[in-house]
Design a protein around this motif. Sequence first.
Motif, PDB file in Angstrom:
ATOM      1  N   GLU A   1      -6.616  -4.443   7.857  1.00 28.62           N
ATOM      2  CA  GLU A   1      -5.225  -4.037   8.058  1.00 28.62           C
ATOM      3  C   GLU A   1      -4.261  -5.139   7.639  1.00 28.62           C
ATOM      4  OE1 GLU A   1      -3.749  -1.370  11.307  1.00 28.62           O
ATOM      5  OE2 GLU A   1      -2.900  -3.243  12.063  1.00 28.62           O
ATOM      6  N   LEU A   2      -4.608  -6.392   7.938  1.00 28.99           N
ATOM      7  CA  LEU A   2      -3.760  -7.508   7.521  1.00 28.99           C
ATOM      8  C   LEU A   2      -3.654  -7.570   6.004  1.00 28.99           C
ATOM      9  CD1 LEU A   2      -2.104 -10.038   8.114  1.00 28.99           C
ATOM     10  CD2 LEU A   2      -4.258 -11.328   8.253  1.00 28.99           C
ATOM     11  N   LYS A   3      -4.750  -7.302   5.311  1.00 34.31           N
ATOM     12  CA  LYS A   3      -4.725  -7.293   3.850  1.00 34.31           C
ATOM     13  C   LYS A   3      -3.789  -6.211   3.323  1.00 34.31           C
ATOM     14  CE  LYS A   3      -7.766  -6.984  -0.190  1.00 34.31           C
ATOM     15  NZ  LYS A   3      -9.172  -6.802  -0.658  1.00 34.31           N
ATOM     16  N   GLN A   4      -3.825  -5.019   3.946  1.00 37.20           N
ATOM     17  CA  GLN A   4      -2.934  -3.928   3.541  1.00 37.20           C
ATOM     18  C   GLN A   4      -1.470  -4.319   3.725  1.00 37.20           C
ATOM     19  OE1 GLN A   4      -4.148  -0.595   5.902  1.00 37.20           O
ATOM     20  NE2 GLN A   4      -5.952  -0.138   4.652  1.00 37.20           N
ATOM     21  N   LEU A   5      -1.158  -4.965   4.849  1.00 37.81           N
ATOM     22  CA  LEU A   5       0.226  -5.345   5.131  1.00 37.81           C
ATOM     23  C   LEU A   5       0.698  -6.442   4.183  1.00 37.81           C
ATOM     24  CD1 LEU A   5       0.063  -5.331   9.051  1.00 37.81           C
ATOM     25  CD2 LEU A   5       0.995  -3.571   7.542  1.00 37.81           C
ATOM     26  N   ARG A   6      -0.211  -7.369   3.843  1.00 40.53           N
ATOM     27  CA  ARG A   6       0.142  -8.405   2.863  1.00 40.53           C
ATOM     28  C   ARG A   6       0.428  -7.786   1.492  1.00 40.53           C
ATOM     29  NH1 ARG A   6      -4.654 -12.577   4.614  1.00 40.53           N
ATOM     30  NH2 ARG A   6      -3.421 -14.009   5.937  1.00 40.53           N
ATOM     31  N   THR A   7      -0.400  -6.813   1.108  1.00 44.36           N
ATOM     32  CA  THR A   7      -0.207  -6.132  -0.179  1.00 44.36           C
ATOM     33  C   THR A   7       1.129  -5.397  -0.214  1.00 44.36           C
ATOM     34  OG1 THR A   7      -2.597  -5.826  -0.417  1.00 44.36           O
ATOM     35  CG2 THR A   7      -1.172  -4.416  -1.756  1.00 44.36           C
ATOM     36  N   ARG A   8       1.454  -4.753   0.896  1.00 38.93           N
ATOM     37  CA  ARG A   8       2.727  -4.034   0.989  1.00 38.93           C
ATOM     38  C   ARG A   8       3.901  -4.993   0.841  1.00 38.93           C
ATOM     39  NH1 ARG A   8       4.504  -0.703   6.360  1.00 38.93           N
ATOM     40  NH2 ARG A   8       6.615  -0.173   5.703  1.00 38.93           N
ATOM     41  N   HIS A   9       3.805  -6.161   1.446  1.00 38.86           N
ATOM     42  CA  HIS A   9       4.875  -7.154   1.323  1.00 38.86           C
ATOM     43  C   HIS A   9       4.986  -7.643  -0.119  1.00 38.86           C
ATOM     44  CE1 HIS A   9       7.482 -10.539   2.001  1.00 38.86           C
ATOM     45  NE2 HIS A   9       6.546 -11.396   1.642  1.00 38.86           N
ATOM     46  N   GLY A  10       3.833  -7.867  -0.763  1.00 38.01           N
ATOM     47  CA  GLY A  10       3.871  -8.324  -2.144  1.00 38.01           C
ATOM     48  C   GLY A  10       4.576  -7.339  -3.062  1.00 38.01           C
ATOM     49  N   LYS A  11       4.360  -6.046  -2.841  1.00 37.31           N
ATOM     50  CA  LYS A  11       5.021  -5.022  -3.650  1.00 37.31           C
ATOM     51  C   LYS A  11       6.526  -5.019  -3.406  1.00 37.31           C
ATOM     52  CE  LYS A  11       1.072  -1.867  -4.009  1.00 37.31           C
ATOM     53  NZ  LYS A  11       0.532  -0.529  -3.644  1.00 37.31           N
ATOM     54  N   MET A  12       6.928  -5.211  -2.135  1.00 34.90           N
ATOM     55  CA  MET A  12       8.363  -5.223  -1.833  1.00 34.90           C
ATOM     56  C   MET A  12       9.060  -6.411  -2.466  1.00 34.90           C
ATOM     57  SD  MET A  12       9.690  -2.692  -0.327  1.00 34.90           S
ATOM     58  CE  MET A  12      11.258  -3.500   0.012  1.00 34.90           C
TER      59      MET A  12
ATOM     60  N   GLN B 191       9.311  -5.422  -6.318  1.00 29.73           N
ATOM     61  CA  GLN B 191      10.067  -4.235  -6.700  1.00 29.73           C
ATOM     62  C   GLN B 191      11.421  -4.222  -6.001  1.00 29.73           C
ATOM     63  OE1 GLN B 191       7.612  -0.891  -5.722  1.00 29.73           O
ATOM     64  NE2 GLN B 191       5.899  -1.586  -6.960  1.00 29.73           N
ATOM     65  N   MET B 192      12.471  -3.960  -6.756  1.00 32.14           N
ATOM     66  CA  MET B 192      13.828  -3.896  -6.193  1.00 32.14           C
ATOM     67  C   MET B 192      14.069  -2.493  -5.633  1.00 32.14           C
ATOM     68  SD  MET B 192      15.109  -6.918  -6.675  1.00 32.14           S
ATOM     69  CE  MET B 192      16.888  -6.811  -6.671  1.00 32.14           C
ATOM     70  N   THR B 193      13.330  -2.142  -4.597  1.00 30.51           N
ATOM     71  CA  THR B 193      13.423  -0.794  -4.032  1.00 30.51           C
ATOM     72  C   THR B 193      13.816  -0.847  -2.567  1.00 30.51           C
ATOM     73  OG1 THR B 193      11.065  -0.842  -3.482  1.00 30.51           O
ATOM     74  CG2 THR B 193      11.678   0.120  -5.598  1.00 30.51           C
ATOM     75  N   LEU B 194      14.149   0.316  -2.030  1.00 28.00           N
ATOM     76  CA  LEU B 194      14.436   0.478  -0.608  1.00 28.00           C
ATOM     77  C   LEU B 194      13.244   1.176   0.029  1.00 28.00           C
ATOM     78  CD1 LEU B 194      17.672   1.749   1.060  1.00 28.00           C
ATOM     79  CD2 LEU B 194      15.552   2.945   1.504  1.00 28.00           C
ATOM     80  N   GLU B 195      12.820   0.704   1.202  1.00 31.08           N
ATOM     81  CA  GLU B 195      11.655   1.286   1.854  1.00 31.08           C
ATOM     82  C   GLU B 195      11.865   1.326   3.362  1.00 31.08           C
ATOM     83  OE1 GLU B 195       7.222  -0.272   2.821  1.00 31.08           O
ATOM     84  OE2 GLU B 195       7.716  -0.197   0.687  1.00 31.08           O
ATOM     85  N   GLN B 196      11.463   2.449   3.978  1.00 29.22           N
ATOM     86  CA  GLN B 196      11.491   2.538   5.432  1.00 29.22           C
ATOM     87  C   GLN B 196      10.230   1.880   5.978  1.00 29.22           C
ATOM     88  OE1 GLN B 196      14.139   3.454   6.744  1.00 29.22           O
ATOM     89  NE2 GLN B 196      15.150   4.780   5.269  1.00 29.22           N
ATOM     90  N   ASP B 197      10.359   1.156   7.109  1.00 28.47           N
ATOM     91  CA  ASP B 197       9.222   0.455   7.687  1.00 28.47           C
ATOM     92  C   ASP B 197       8.095   1.420   8.031  1.00 28.47           C
ATOM     93  OD1 ASP B 197       7.682  -1.590   8.816  1.00 28.47           O
ATOM     94  OD2 ASP B 197       8.495  -1.217  10.804  1.00 28.47           O
ATOM     95  N   GLU B 198       8.428   2.563   8.638  1.00 30.91           N
ATOM     96  CA  GLU B 198       7.448   3.582   8.992  1.00 30.91           C
ATOM     97  C   GLU B 198       8.089   4.946   8.840  1.00 30.91           C
ATOM     98  OE1 GLU B 198       4.595   1.675  12.422  1.00 30.91           O
ATOM     99  OE2 GLU B 198       6.624   2.232  12.995  1.00 30.91           O
ATOM    100  N   SER B 199       7.271   5.972   8.653  1.00 38.49           N
ATOM    101  CA  SER B 199       7.813   7.315   8.577  1.00 38.49           C
ATOM    102  C   SER B 199       8.396   7.701   9.932  1.00 38.49           C
ATOM    103  CB  SER B 199       6.736   8.315   8.156  1.00 38.49           C
ATOM    104  OG  SER B 199       5.773   8.472   9.186  1.00 38.49           O
ATOM    105  N   LEU B 200       9.272   8.682   9.922  1.00 39.06           N
ATOM    106  CA  LEU B 200       9.992   9.074  11.129  1.00 39.06           C
ATOM    107  C   LEU B 200       9.040   9.601  12.205  1.00 39.06           C
ATOM    108  CD1 LEU B 200      12.819   9.255  12.314  1.00 39.06           C
ATOM    109  CD2 LEU B 200      13.056  11.510  11.272  1.00 39.06           C
ATOM    110  N   ILE B 201       8.066  10.404  11.821  1.00 38.64           N
ATOM    111  CA  ILE B 201       7.173  10.977  12.833  1.00 38.64           C
ATOM    112  C   ILE B 201       6.274   9.904  13.448  1.00 38.64           C
ATOM    113  CG2 ILE B 201       5.375  11.658  11.190  1.00 38.64           C
ATOM    114  CD1 ILE B 201       4.891  14.088  13.044  1.00 38.64           C
ATOM    115  N   VAL B 202       5.882   8.894  12.680  1.00 37.19           N
ATOM    116  CA  VAL B 202       5.069   7.811  13.238  1.00 37.19           C
ATOM    117  C   VAL B 202       5.881   7.025  14.258  1.00 37.19           C
ATOM    118  CG1 VAL B 202       3.895   5.645  12.695  1.00 37.19           C
ATOM    119  CG2 VAL B 202       3.548   7.643  11.243  1.00 37.19           C
TER     120      VAL B 202
END
Length: 448
Positions: free
Chosen positions: A172-183, A186-197
């Motif tokens: 899970e830590l690897k997934q979160l690190r990968t997500r940070h690297g993409k952010m 990339q000059m994008t906007l992202e929600q931390d989590e989906s609304l239902i989660v």
Amino acid sequence: MKWISEQTPSLERVALVEGGRVVEYHERMRDEIRVGTLLHAKVDRLHPTLGAAFLVATDGTPLYLPINETLEALRRYPDVPTIGQAVQVGQTLLVQVVKEGAAPKQHKVTQNITYGGRFLVYFPYGRRVRFSRKLDVVVQQQLAKRVTLDETEGLLYRTESAQAEGMVLEAELKQLRTRHGKMVEQMTLEQDESLIVQEAKRLAHVEEALVTSRIDKERLEQMGLRVERPVMKGRLPAMEQVDRAIDKALDKVVWLEGGAYLLIEEVETMTVIDINSGKTISVKEQKRTFDQINEAAAVEIMRQLRLRNISGMIAVDFLRGSSKGQTRVTQLLKERAAHESKQIEIYGFTKMGLCELTRQRHGKSLLERSLEQGKPSRIAIHRQLEPKLLEIATYAEAAVVRAPLDSLSPLFLQESPVELVLVEGETGILFTGTKADCDDFVKRQSES
């Protein structure tokens, strides 16, 4: 109780259903800036006196970054740098919204961003390890040995992490690190989590969900929910019931059984609710009849406050029943308030016979979200159009859509389930069919 979630190109919508009735409703634009949103923003100006920087997002939204939320302040802690040492004008920063602003205040942001997982909360620049308060010291010591962090990284172990093996936490830590690297890239906007989660975490006792998104299904199943995701074209039939409930929740009048009704008026400073007996009048036992209406009204009022997300000061003008009836109504309100996730204070009846209460504020009410300066808001326009287009996509390839064109989300225009022929005006769908049919319809309308 059951969560129902529907995602359209530009909207996330979530409803909580109990006993066949919608009791709670949440929605957001997928490109909306709110708490948890990650985005890139440019430093517009510095304010040395306030010790803060004012930023501008790519869509022009103004943001506020105080000195204690900068990476330089985190690195130098406990020493505090000046704002000029922490950031420079023209610099582009990756930030996260920590507090939503209301005009004229800007959204408050931080550079100490976070990424939430099932077992861990990852701080790329956090520099320390924290634990849920529900984890005892022995468990904390065991968890601290399962994951290796860089010096600059930080981590929060959630309560559920006590049941996870080291390999699961590392993955899970690897997934979160990968997500940070993409952010970062990339000059994008992202929600931390989906609304239902987010909502499922808030009300952990709700164990069922009906969703349209595969990612939401996987995430909710990881949280232990029983999740159904139908494979079908068009909309979830259950969301049609939600649409009807929301349409009624935007009306001032709420009918009770027997002909009595509530009149709900939201004004700028407070909400006023009036109970009317309608045709439910018994001349011989008027006070007893009024007590019965008041009790039914009290139950419905608490449901409407939750469904409409009405908050702040609330005054209720109940019918003039007996003193025992007033006591029973107050007790009913308190009982219902105890089951609410938002804090509600019941102050009881005044000498004028008004019942006073307050409800904790958490975002705008449904009516406030649906109107801007007396006209349908951006989110209301998409709420009206997108579900209908999902239905149309099952039998037509294109639609003539009339709407205020400057309010339409780019996501809606790019990912619509049918081809769009746009016409400026009040919101509505004028025609459906093939693309050629729609173009011909617009041409005939312009000529007539």
